[in-house]
Design a protein around this motif. Sequence first.
Motif, mmCIF file in Angstrom:
data_model
loop_
_atom_site.group_PDB
_atom_site.id
_atom_site.type_symbol
_atom_site.label_atom_id
_atom_site.label_comp_id
_atom_site.label_asym_id
_atom_site.label_seq_id
_atom_site.Cartn_x
_atom_site.Cartn_y
_atom_site.Cartn_z
ATOM 1 N N LYS A 63 -6.413 -14.550 12.732
ATOM 2 C CA LYS A 63 -7.499 -15.035 11.882
ATOM 3 C C LYS A 63 -7.186 -14.958 10.393
ATOM 4 N N GLY A 64 -6.264 -14.064 10.010
ATOM 5 C CA GLY A 64 -5.964 -13.883 8.593
ATOM 6 C C GLY A 64 -5.226 -12.587 8.359
ATOM 7 N N THR A 65 -5.306 -12.093 7.142
ATOM 8 C CA THR A 65 -4.595 -10.872 6.766
ATOM 9 C C THR A 65 -5.591 -9.772 6.433
ATOM 10 N N ASN A 66 -5.358 -8.584 6.974
ATOM 11 C CA ASN A 66 -6.138 -7.393 6.638
ATOM 12 C C ASN A 66 -5.291 -6.521 5.724
ATOM 13 N N ILE A 67 -5.884 -6.124 4.600
ATOM 14 C CA ILE A 67 -5.183 -5.276 3.641
ATOM 15 C C ILE A 67 -5.986 -3.993 3.477
ATOM 16 N N GLU A 68 -5.380 -2.869 3.821
ATOM 17 C CA GLU A 68 -6.010 -1.563 3.644
ATOM 18 C C GLU A 68 -5.666 -1.068 2.243
ATOM 19 N N VAL A 69 -6.705 -0.709 1.484
ATOM 20 C CA VAL A 69 -6.531 -0.359 0.073
ATOM 21 C C VAL A 69 -7.170 0.995 -0.219
ATOM 22 N N LEU A 70 -6.459 1.817 -0.995
ATOM 23 C CA LEU A 70 -7.033 3.056 -1.527
ATOM 24 C C LEU A 70 -7.713 2.699 -2.839
ATOM 25 N N GLN A 71 -9.027 2.809 -2.890
ATOM 26 C CA GLN A 71 -9.813 2.399 -4.059
ATOM 27 C C GLN A 71 -9.464 3.228 -5.278
ATOM 28 N N LYS A 72 -9.407 2.568 -6.430
ATOM 29 C CA LYS A 72 -9.203 3.214 -7.736
ATOM 30 C C LYS A 72 -10.179 2.579 -8.722
ATOM 31 N N PRO A 73 -10.612 3.315 -9.740
ATOM 32 C CA PRO A 73 -11.453 2.707 -10.784
ATOM 33 C C PRO A 73 -10.658 1.608 -11.499
ATOM 34 N N LEU A 74 -11.374 0.617 -12.014
ATOM 35 C CA LEU A 74 -10.734 -0.498 -12.706
ATOM 36 C C LEU A 74 -10.843 -0.346 -14.210
ATOM 37 N N ASP A 75 -9.834 -0.819 -14.931
ATOM 38 C CA ASP A 75 -9.902 -0.820 -16.392
ATOM 39 C C ASP A 75 -10.652 -2.071 -16.862
ATOM 40 N N GLU A 95 -8.661 -14.820 4.589
ATOM 41 C CA GLU A 95 -8.409 -15.888 5.547
ATOM 42 C C GLU A 95 -7.043 -16.496 5.271
ATOM 43 N N GLY A 96 -6.321 -16.795 6.318
ATOM 44 C CA GLY A 96 -5.001 -17.380 6.140
ATOM 45 C C GLY A 96 -3.925 -16.311 6.079
ATOM 46 N N TYR A 97 -2.726 -16.770 5.824
ATOM 47 C CA TYR A 97 -1.552 -15.907 5.859
ATOM 48 C C TYR A 97 -1.183 -15.420 4.464
ATOM 49 N N LEU A 98 -1.028 -14.111 4.316
ATOM 50 C CA LEU A 98 -0.456 -13.502 3.116
ATOM 51 C C LEU A 98 0.780 -12.735 3.577
ATOM 52 N N ASP A 99 1.878 -12.920 2.897
ATOM 53 C CA ASP A 99 3.126 -12.270 3.297
ATOM 54 C C ASP A 99 3.029 -10.768 3.061
ATOM 55 N N THR A 100 3.157 -9.997 4.129
ATOM 56 C CA THR A 100 3.010 -8.549 4.019
ATOM 57 C C THR A 100 4.197 -7.891 3.311
ATOM 58 N N ALA A 101 5.284 -8.632 3.118
ATOM 59 C CA ALA A 101 6.391 -8.105 2.314
ATOM 60 C C ALA A 101 6.029 -8.132 0.835
ATOM 61 N N ILE A 102 5.133 -9.047 0.456
ATOM 62 C CA ILE A 102 4.658 -9.132 -0.934
ATOM 63 C C ILE A 102 3.428 -8.244 -1.113
ATOM 64 N N TYR A 103 2.471 -8.356 -0.218
ATOM 65 C CA TYR A 103 1.267 -7.506 -0.249
ATOM 66 C C TYR A 103 1.609 -6.209 0.481
ATOM 67 N N SER A 104 2.504 -5.454 -0.129
ATOM 68 C CA SER A 104 3.098 -4.301 0.536
ATOM 69 C C SER A 104 2.576 -2.985 -0.029
ATOM 70 N N GLN A 105 2.884 -1.917 0.687
ATOM 71 C CA GLN A 105 2.442 -0.573 0.317
ATOM 72 C C GLN A 105 2.850 -0.239 -1.116
ATOM 73 N N GLY A 106 1.872 0.289 -1.870
ATOM 74 C CA GLY A 106 2.133 0.722 -3.239
ATOM 75 C C GLY A 106 1.783 -0.313 -4.305
ATOM 76 N N ARG A 107 1.599 -1.573 -3.921
ATOM 77 C CA ARG A 107 1.241 -2.604 -4.905
ATOM 78 C C ARG A 107 -0.232 -2.477 -5.274
ATOM 79 N N GLU A 108 -0.540 -2.775 -6.524
ATOM 80 C CA GLU A 108 -1.927 -2.728 -7.003
ATOM 81 C C GLU A 108 -2.543 -4.112 -6.897
ATOM 82 N N LEU A 109 -3.832 -4.122 -6.553
ATOM 83 C CA LEU A 109 -4.542 -5.400 -6.510
ATOM 84 C C LEU A 109 -6.005 -5.204 -6.846
#
Length: 161
Positions: A63-75, A95-109
Amino acid sequence: MKQLLLLLVIISLLGCAHVISKELRDKAYGEPPPSALFKDPDEFKGRIVILGGVIVNSTNTEKGTNIEVLQKPLDYRGRPEDTDTSYGRFIIFSEGYLDTAIYSQGRELTVAGEVMGKKLLPLGEIQYPYPLIESKELHLFEPRYDIPIQFGIGIGIWHAF
Protein backbone atom coordinates in the motif's frame (compact mmCIF):
# COMPACT_ATOMS: atom_id res chain seq x y z
CA MET A 1 23.46 49.17 -5.43
CA LYS A 2 19.87 49.23 -4.07
CA GLN A 3 18.93 46.35 -6.38
CA LEU A 4 21.82 44.26 -5.11
CA LEU A 5 20.86 44.94 -1.50
CA LEU A 6 17.21 44.03 -2.23
CA LEU A 7 18.31 40.81 -3.92
CA LEU A 8 20.47 39.86 -0.91
CA VAL A 9 17.57 40.51 1.49
CA ILE A 10 15.21 38.34 -0.59
CA ILE A 11 17.74 35.51 -0.80
CA SER A 12 18.36 35.60 2.95
CA LEU A 13 14.62 35.52 3.67
CA LEU A 14 14.10 32.56 1.37
CA GLY A 15 16.88 30.70 3.15
CA CYS A 16 14.87 30.98 6.37
CA ALA A 17 11.61 29.67 4.87
CA HIS A 18 9.74 26.85 6.59
CA VAL A 19 10.06 23.45 4.89
CA ILE A 20 6.28 22.83 4.97
CA SER A 21 4.03 24.83 2.63
CA LYS A 22 2.07 27.76 4.03
CA GLU A 23 -1.20 26.07 3.02
CA LEU A 24 -0.54 23.05 5.25
CA ARG A 25 0.88 25.19 8.05
CA ASP A 26 -2.37 27.17 8.01
CA LYS A 27 -4.42 23.95 8.18
CA ALA A 28 -2.29 22.79 11.12
CA TYR A 29 -2.71 26.10 12.95
CA GLY A 30 -3.69 25.41 16.55
CA GLU A 31 -2.53 21.81 16.22
CA PRO A 32 -2.35 19.80 19.42
CA PRO A 33 0.96 19.92 21.24
CA PRO A 34 2.96 16.70 20.83
CA SER A 35 2.41 15.87 24.51
CA ALA A 36 -1.38 15.67 23.95
CA LEU A 37 -1.11 13.92 20.57
CA PHE A 38 1.15 11.18 21.93
CA LYS A 39 -1.05 10.72 25.00
CA ASP A 40 -4.21 10.00 22.95
CA PRO A 41 -3.80 10.01 19.14
CA ASP A 42 -7.39 8.81 18.58
CA GLU A 43 -8.70 12.08 20.06
CA PHE A 44 -7.12 14.02 17.18
CA LYS A 45 -8.20 11.85 14.21
CA GLY A 46 -8.62 13.92 11.07
CA ARG A 47 -6.50 16.85 12.32
CA ILE A 48 -3.51 18.11 10.35
CA VAL A 49 -0.28 18.14 12.35
CA ILE A 50 3.34 18.96 11.67
CA LEU A 51 5.87 16.67 13.32
CA GLY A 52 9.50 15.86 12.80
CA GLY A 53 12.28 13.73 14.08
CA VAL A 54 14.82 11.08 13.26
CA ILE A 55 14.01 7.96 11.23
CA VAL A 56 14.27 4.76 13.25
CA ASN A 57 13.10 2.38 10.52
CA SER A 58 11.29 2.39 7.19
CA THR A 59 9.43 -0.42 5.44
CA ASN A 60 7.72 -0.74 2.08
CA THR A 61 4.37 -2.51 1.83
CA GLU A 62 1.96 -3.11 -1.03
CA LYS A 63 0.00 0.00 0.00
CA GLY A 64 2.92 2.38 0.58
CA THR A 65 5.81 3.13 2.89
CA ASN A 66 5.74 3.16 6.69
CA ILE A 67 8.39 5.29 8.38
CA GLU A 68 8.97 4.93 12.12
CA VAL A 69 10.23 8.22 13.55
CA LEU A 70 11.56 9.30 16.94
CA GLN A 71 9.85 12.66 17.50
CA LYS A 72 11.99 15.76 18.14
CA PRO A 73 10.96 19.41 18.64
CA LEU A 74 11.16 21.51 15.47
CA ASP A 75 13.10 24.73 14.98
CA TYR A 76 11.67 27.85 13.29
CA ARG A 77 12.29 26.35 9.81
CA GLY A 78 10.69 23.02 10.67
CA ARG A 79 13.92 21.05 11.06
CA PRO A 80 14.16 18.63 13.99
CA GLU A 81 16.40 19.98 16.72
CA ASP A 82 19.53 18.10 17.76
CA THR A 83 18.31 17.24 21.26
CA ASP A 84 17.47 14.26 23.45
CA THR A 85 13.98 15.66 24.10
CA SER A 86 11.17 13.53 22.63
CA TYR A 87 7.56 12.58 23.33
CA GLY A 88 8.04 9.19 21.70
CA ARG A 89 7.77 7.50 18.35
CA PHE A 90 5.23 7.87 15.58
CA ILE A 91 4.62 6.26 12.20
CA ILE A 92 4.25 8.12 8.93
CA PHE A 93 2.31 6.36 6.19
CA SER A 94 3.19 7.62 2.73
CA GLU A 95 1.20 6.34 -0.22
CA GLY A 96 3.42 4.94 -2.93
CA TYR A 97 7.01 3.85 -2.90
CA LEU A 98 9.79 5.65 -1.01
CA ASP A 99 13.25 4.12 -1.27
CA THR A 100 14.19 2.86 2.18
CA ALA A 101 17.89 3.29 1.34
CA ILE A 102 17.20 7.04 1.17
CA TYR A 103 14.59 7.22 3.96
CA SER A 104 17.01 5.36 6.18
CA GLN A 105 17.82 5.15 9.88
CA GLY A 106 19.29 8.34 11.31
CA ARG A 107 17.96 10.74 8.64
CA GLU A 108 15.94 13.74 9.82
CA LEU A 109 12.56 14.57 8.35
CA THR A 110 9.49 16.69 8.87
CA VAL A 111 5.96 15.71 7.89
CA ALA A 112 2.67 17.53 7.59
CA GLY A 113 -0.11 15.01 7.66
CA GLU A 114 -3.47 13.85 8.90
CA VAL A 115 -3.75 12.00 12.20
CA MET A 116 -5.22 8.56 11.47
CA GLY A 117 -5.29 7.45 15.12
CA LYS A 118 -2.91 5.02 16.75
CA LYS A 119 -1.37 1.74 15.71
CA LEU A 120 -0.31 -0.81 18.36
CA LEU A 121 2.94 -2.51 17.39
CA PRO A 122 5.59 -4.40 19.33
CA LEU A 123 8.51 -2.33 20.57
CA GLY A 124 10.89 -4.60 22.38
CA GLU A 125 8.73 -6.57 24.80
CA ILE A 126 5.81 -4.12 24.93
CA GLN A 127 2.91 -3.11 22.68
CA TYR A 128 3.57 0.54 21.83
CA PRO A 129 0.74 2.91 20.73
CA TYR A 130 2.29 4.74 17.77
CA PRO A 131 0.44 7.83 16.53
CA LEU A 132 -0.23 7.14 12.82
CA ILE A 133 0.16 10.10 10.47
CA GLU A 134 -0.83 9.96 6.80
CA SER A 135 1.69 12.11 4.93
CA LYS A 136 0.43 15.10 2.95
CA GLU A 137 3.88 16.69 2.65
CA LEU A 138 7.22 15.19 3.58
CA HIS A 139 10.63 16.87 3.76
CA LEU A 140 13.83 14.85 4.14
CA PHE A 141 16.85 16.85 5.31
CA GLU A 142 20.42 16.55 4.16
CA PRO A 143 22.63 14.97 6.83
CA ARG A 144 24.25 17.35 9.29
CA TYR A 145 27.97 17.70 8.98
CA ASP A 146 29.66 18.91 12.11
CA ILE A 147 32.87 20.76 11.47
CA PRO A 148 35.03 20.68 14.57
CA ILE A 149 36.15 24.25 15.14
CA GLN A 150 37.98 25.14 18.27
CA PHE A 151 38.83 28.59 19.47
CA GLY A 152 41.12 29.29 22.34
CA ILE A 153 43.89 31.36 23.74
CA GLY A 154 46.72 29.55 25.35
CA ILE A 155 49.87 30.49 27.08
CA GLY A 156 52.62 27.98 27.04
CA ILE A 157 55.72 27.95 29.15
CA TRP A 158 58.59 26.05 27.65
CA HIS A 159 61.22 24.73 29.93
CA ALA A 160 64.69 24.00 28.65
CA PHE A 161 66.76 21.54 30.57
